[in-house]
Motif scaffolding. Structure first.
Motif, PDB file in Angstrom:
ATOM      1  N   ILE A  20      -9.213   6.860  -3.024  1.00 33.38           N
ATOM      2  CA  ILE A  20     -10.387   6.106  -2.599  1.00 33.38           C
ATOM      3  C   ILE A  20     -11.606   7.019  -2.548  1.00 33.38           C
ATOM      4  O   ILE A  20     -12.705   6.649  -2.992  1.00 33.38           O
ATOM      5  CB  ILE A  20     -10.140   5.469  -1.217  1.00 33.38           C
ATOM      6  CG1 ILE A  20      -9.062   4.389  -1.304  1.00 33.38           C
ATOM      7  CG2 ILE A  20     -11.436   4.857  -0.672  1.00 33.38           C
ATOM      8  CD1 ILE A  20      -8.644   3.821   0.037  1.00 33.38           C
ATOM      9  N   SER A  22     -11.884   1.263  -3.319  1.00 32.06           N
ATOM     10  CA  SER A  22     -12.968   2.224  -3.463  1.00 32.06           C
ATOM     11  C   SER A  22     -14.205   1.565  -4.058  1.00 32.06           C
ATOM     12  O   SER A  22     -15.338   1.771  -3.585  1.00 32.06           O
ATOM     13  CB  SER A  22     -12.518   3.393  -4.349  1.00 32.06           C
ATOM     14  OG  SER A  22     -13.533   4.369  -4.472  1.00 32.06           O
ATOM     15  N   ALA A  78      -6.018   1.251  -4.618  1.00 30.32           N
ATOM     16  CA  ALA A  78      -7.017   2.209  -4.126  1.00 30.32           C
ATOM     17  C   ALA A  78      -8.301   2.144  -4.943  1.00 30.32           C
ATOM     18  O   ALA A  78      -9.406   2.291  -4.394  1.00 30.32           O
ATOM     19  CB  ALA A  78      -6.447   3.621  -4.135  1.00 30.32           C
ATOM     20  N   CYS A  87      -7.620  -5.089   2.391  1.00 30.69           N
ATOM     21  CA  CYS A  87      -7.262  -4.536   1.082  1.00 30.69           C
ATOM     22  C   CYS A  87      -6.533  -5.556   0.197  1.00 30.69           C
ATOM     23  O   CYS A  87      -6.788  -5.631  -1.010  1.00 30.69           O
ATOM     24  CB  CYS A  87      -6.417  -3.281   1.262  1.00 30.69           C
ATOM     25  SG  CYS A  87      -7.329  -1.910   2.027  1.00 30.69           S
ATOM     26  N   PHE A 143      -3.164   7.932  -1.336  1.00 28.62           N
ATOM     27  CA  PHE A 143      -4.000   6.733  -1.359  1.00 28.62           C
ATOM     28  C   PHE A 143      -5.429   7.036  -0.923  1.00 28.62           C
ATOM     29  O   PHE A 143      -6.392   6.665  -1.605  1.00 28.62           O
ATOM     30  CB  PHE A 143      -3.388   5.675  -0.435  1.00 28.62           C
ATOM     31  CG  PHE A 143      -3.898   4.281  -0.687  1.00 28.62           C
ATOM     32  CD1 PHE A 143      -3.431   3.527  -1.758  1.00 28.62           C
ATOM     33  CD2 PHE A 143      -4.855   3.722   0.142  1.00 28.62           C
ATOM     34  CE1 PHE A 143      -3.900   2.247  -2.003  1.00 28.62           C
ATOM     35  CE2 PHE A 143      -5.337   2.442  -0.092  1.00 28.62           C
ATOM     36  CZ  PHE A 143      -4.855   1.706  -1.165  1.00 28.62           C
ATOM     37  N   GLY A 153      -5.254  -1.226   5.633  1.00 31.47           N
ATOM     38  CA  GLY A 153      -4.506  -0.635   4.537  1.00 31.47           C
ATOM     39  C   GLY A 153      -3.054  -1.035   4.501  1.00 31.47           C
ATOM     40  O   GLY A 153      -2.209  -0.259   4.028  1.00 31.47           O
ATOM     41  N   THR A 189       0.832  -1.201   0.000  1.00 31.55           N
ATOM     42  CA  THR A 189       0.000   0.000   0.000  1.00 31.55           C
ATOM     43  C   THR A 189       0.867   1.251   0.000  1.00 31.55           C
ATOM     44  O   THR A 189       0.728   2.132  -0.846  1.00 31.55           O
ATOM     45  CB  THR A 189      -0.930   0.028   1.224  1.00 31.55           C
ATOM     46  OG1 THR A 189      -1.742  -1.141   1.239  1.00 31.55           O
ATOM     47  CG2 THR A 189      -1.841   1.253   1.167  1.00 31.55           C
TER      48      THR A 189
END
Length: 229
Positions: free
Chosen positions: A138, A109, A105, A215, A134, A195, A84
């Motif tokens: 999102i 999202s 991301a 994630c 990041f 994340g 990330t």
């Protein structure tokens, strides 16, 4: 089946999760002896973290762009960054290759939007929590993103780099992270984004009533969807 390109080593624990879950995912979807077509390039995490400490992000971008170019030459059809934090240089990496970069991301999202989330919390490294590279991506067309109070950032970052990247899962740290998630719930978050790949080693949905968005798991599922389409 398309060939998935992976840039890993940030940390190797993260790369292990991506490799394992991509293989398990193909096995579950196709059965038998099926496995994914992968090209993996790993970088020296120590070198990158030293550059990160010195805020030499252009050099980090060059290193990861070179790795991406190698993955492309090896036959990958699209690319994932198994991290990330280092998505901070994702645009530089994407510009270095002619294959698509499946941006984490964007995947997260879309998952939050599909789940009807208006506000979510994000926990990760200090860089990922403090820098908008990041979180803003999102929020563009997705939910509002909040992060923990700044007083929590240093210890969370230390837990990631001092424990989790070395595969150390400490119950005391888990309890503290779960308490932090509860604080974010009280602040209005409808879900929490793990994340950082290594946080998925620490926190599971069973640990909290707040919906958890892992994630890395989402990234893997999106990669499988694309590779097997």
């Amino acid at each position: 089946m398309q060939t998935i390109g992976l840039i890993g080593g940030m940390s190797w624990e993260s790369s292990l999760v991506y490799y394992r879950d991509l293989n398990l995912g193909v096995q579950q979807r196709l059965g038998g002896l099926s496995s994914p077509k992968l090209v993996l390039s790993t970088v020296d995490f120590a070198e990158l973290t030293h550059l990160e400490d010195d805020e030499k992000w252009d050099q980090i971008g060059t290193l990861l762009a070179d790795a991406a170019a190698g993955v492309e030459r090896a036959g990958a059809d699209f690319l994932l960054l198994c991290t990330t934090t280092f998505h901070k240089v994702a645009d530089q990496v994407a510009d270095a290759v002619d294959i698509p970069l499946l941006h984490l991301a964007d995947v997260v999202s879309d998952a939050c939007t599909a789940a009807g989330m208006d506000k979510v919390a994000f926990i990760g490294t200090t860089v990922a929590m403090n820098d908008p590279f990041f979180i803003s991506r999102i929020s563009d067309g997705g939910p509002e993103v909040i992060v923990p109070d700044a007083r929590h950032h240093e210890w969370l970052n230390d837990a990631i780099y001092g424990e989790l990247v070395h595969g150390r899962v400490v119950d005391r740290t888990r309890r503290r992270v779960v308490d932090l998630i509860d604080e974010l719930w009280d602040a209005g978050a409808g879900g929490v984004l793990l994340g950082c790949t290594e946080l998925e080693l620490l926190v599971r949905q069973a640990d909290t009533e707040l919906p958890v968005f892992p994630c890395t798991t989402l990234h893997v599922q999106a990669a499988l969807d694309r590779a097997l389409a």
